[in-house]
Design an enzyme around this catalytic site. Structure first.
Site, short mmCIF file in Angstrom:
data_model
loop_
_atom_site.label_atom_id
_atom_site.label_comp_id
_atom_site.label_asym_id
_atom_site.label_seq_id
_atom_site.Cartn_x
_atom_site.Cartn_y
_atom_site.Cartn_z
N ARG A 160 46.29 42.06 38.55
CA ARG A 160 46.57 40.62 38.61
C ARG A 160 45.81 39.87 37.53
O ARG A 160 44.68 40.19 37.23
CB ARG A 160 46.19 40.08 40.01
CG ARG A 160 47.28 40.30 41.01
CD ARG A 160 46.87 40.02 42.42
NE ARG A 160 46.10 38.79 42.63
CZ ARG A 160 45.66 38.42 43.84
NH1 ARG A 160 45.93 39.15 44.90
NH2 ARG A 160 44.98 37.30 43.98
N ARG A 181 40.75 46.51 41.68
CA ARG A 181 42.08 46.51 42.30
C ARG A 181 43.20 46.72 41.28
O ARG A 181 43.20 46.15 40.20
CB ARG A 181 42.33 45.19 43.01
CG ARG A 181 43.78 45.05 43.50
CD ARG A 181 43.98 43.91 44.44
NE ARG A 181 43.52 42.64 43.92
CZ ARG A 181 43.36 41.55 44.69
NH1 ARG A 181 43.62 41.59 45.97
NH2 ARG A 181 42.94 40.43 44.15
N ARG A 197 37.46 31.41 42.50
CA ARG A 197 38.20 31.59 43.77
C ARG A 197 37.23 31.62 44.96
O ARG A 197 37.52 31.07 46.02
CB ARG A 197 39.03 32.89 43.72
CG ARG A 197 40.31 32.73 42.89
CD ARG A 197 40.84 34.04 42.36
NE ARG A 197 41.20 35.01 43.37
CZ ARG A 197 41.41 36.30 43.10
NH1 ARG A 197 41.28 36.76 41.86
NH2 ARG A 197 41.77 37.13 44.06
N ARG A 244 44.62 27.48 53.71
CA ARG A 244 43.48 27.55 52.79
C ARG A 244 42.60 26.32 52.90
O ARG A 244 41.54 26.27 52.29
CB ARG A 244 43.97 27.62 51.33
CG ARG A 244 44.62 28.91 50.92
CD ARG A 244 43.63 30.03 50.94
NE ARG A 244 43.44 30.73 49.70
CZ ARG A 244 44.12 31.81 49.33
NH1 ARG A 244 45.05 32.32 50.09
NH2 ARG A 244 43.85 32.42 48.19
N LYS A 261 42.29 41.41 53.21
CA LYS A 261 43.38 40.83 54.03
C LYS A 261 44.71 41.52 53.76
O LYS A 261 45.43 41.91 54.68
CB LYS A 261 43.52 39.32 53.76
CG LYS A 261 42.25 38.53 53.97
CD LYS A 261 42.43 37.06 53.67
CE LYS A 261 42.83 36.73 52.23
NZ LYS A 261 41.82 37.03 51.21
#
Ligand code: AP5
Length: 218
Positions: free
Chosen positions: A161, A127, A172, A88, A13
């Site tokens: 992160r 990432r 998550r 969400r 996203k």
């Protein structure tokens, strides 16, 4: 255009929101990023939300809605926006609609990123991002062109992160699976959903998103 991006963590996203934001010249608003900024700035809200974000739980609706609202009414959103990571849950979708009704705005399109859990776990574990401009990279799929130097701003400092660890990623995903189908149902009834195959290459996904948006503009 007012666009919502829905999808599993790591489905791409943020990567696509950056590209589309440049293409349409509208801002991309990531609630995750707004919340991380609160933590970085050590604000009162930041202190409250840190624990939840570290373990991959959703932050309380009221907090996120207030932070989002404060941004949506700003001048920089007046020509449209991309919402990355909001809503969400169903409550947030309903509140968003109400909030936008009050300022006479409607959601034009909801892009639903379809991905596979094993792939997105690898994506998230790989990432990293530029500390200065937040450009997103990936150890496995998309490294900087010059080793250790951000393609976009040239910075040599990168970050990972805190919630990008396997235990938190699995939570998550679980949190996402509990509520996303209700949001998809909510927007499907309004005929706003377009699903994209988020396992393709970045430029191919971008083309798919652009053509679904162009259909709306024509
Ligand atoms: P948030 O920051 O929104 O994170 P997320 O939804 O978990 O999504 P990600 O940012 O992890 O993934 P992405 O889909 O943007 O993927 P990306 O493009 O980076 O939320 C974090 C936390 O904040 C939540 O857990 C919650 O606590 C809180 N929060 C946020 N919003 C909230 C809300 N509304 N209410 C309550 N709480 C909220 O891509 C991932 C990696 O893959 C990158 O390395 C990228 O380079 C790579 N990649 C991307 N596309 C491709 C591709 N096609 N092929 C190969 N690699 C790719």
């Amino acid at each position: 255009m007012n666009i919502v991006f829905l999808g599993l963590p790591g489905s791409g996203k943020g990567t696509q929101a950056y590209l589309l934001s440049n293409e349409l010249n509208i801002p991309s608003i990531s609630t995750g990023e707004l919340l991380r900024n609160e933590i970085k700035n050590k604000s009162d809200i930041g202190l409250v939300i840190k624990r939840k974000m570290d373990i991959g739980e959703l932050v309380d609706d009221e907090i996120v809605i207030n932070i989002l609202k404060a941004n949506l009414i700003k001048d920089y959103c007046k020509n449209g926006f991309i919402l990355d990571g909001f809503p969400r849950n169903l409550n947030q979708a309903i509140k968003l609609e109400k909030m936008l009704d009050e300022i006479n705005i409607k959601i034009d399109k909801v892009i639903n990123f379809i991905a596979d859990e094993d792939v997105i776990i690898k994506r998230i574990l790989g990432r990293y991002s530029c500390k200065n401009c937040n450009a997103i990279y990936n150890t496995f799929y998309n490294n900087t062109k010059i080793d250790g130097e951000c393609d976009r701003c040239g910075s040599k400092e990168f970050d990972r992160r805190l919630d990008d660890n396997e235990k938190t990623i699995r939570n998550r995903i679980e949190v996402f699976n509990q509520s996303n189908f209700k949001i998809v149902e909510f927007y499907s009834k309004k005929n706003l959903i377009v699903s994209v195959d988020a396992l393709k290459l970045v430029p191919l996904i971008f083309e798919e998103i652009k053509s679904s948006i162009n259909n709306n503009l024509n």
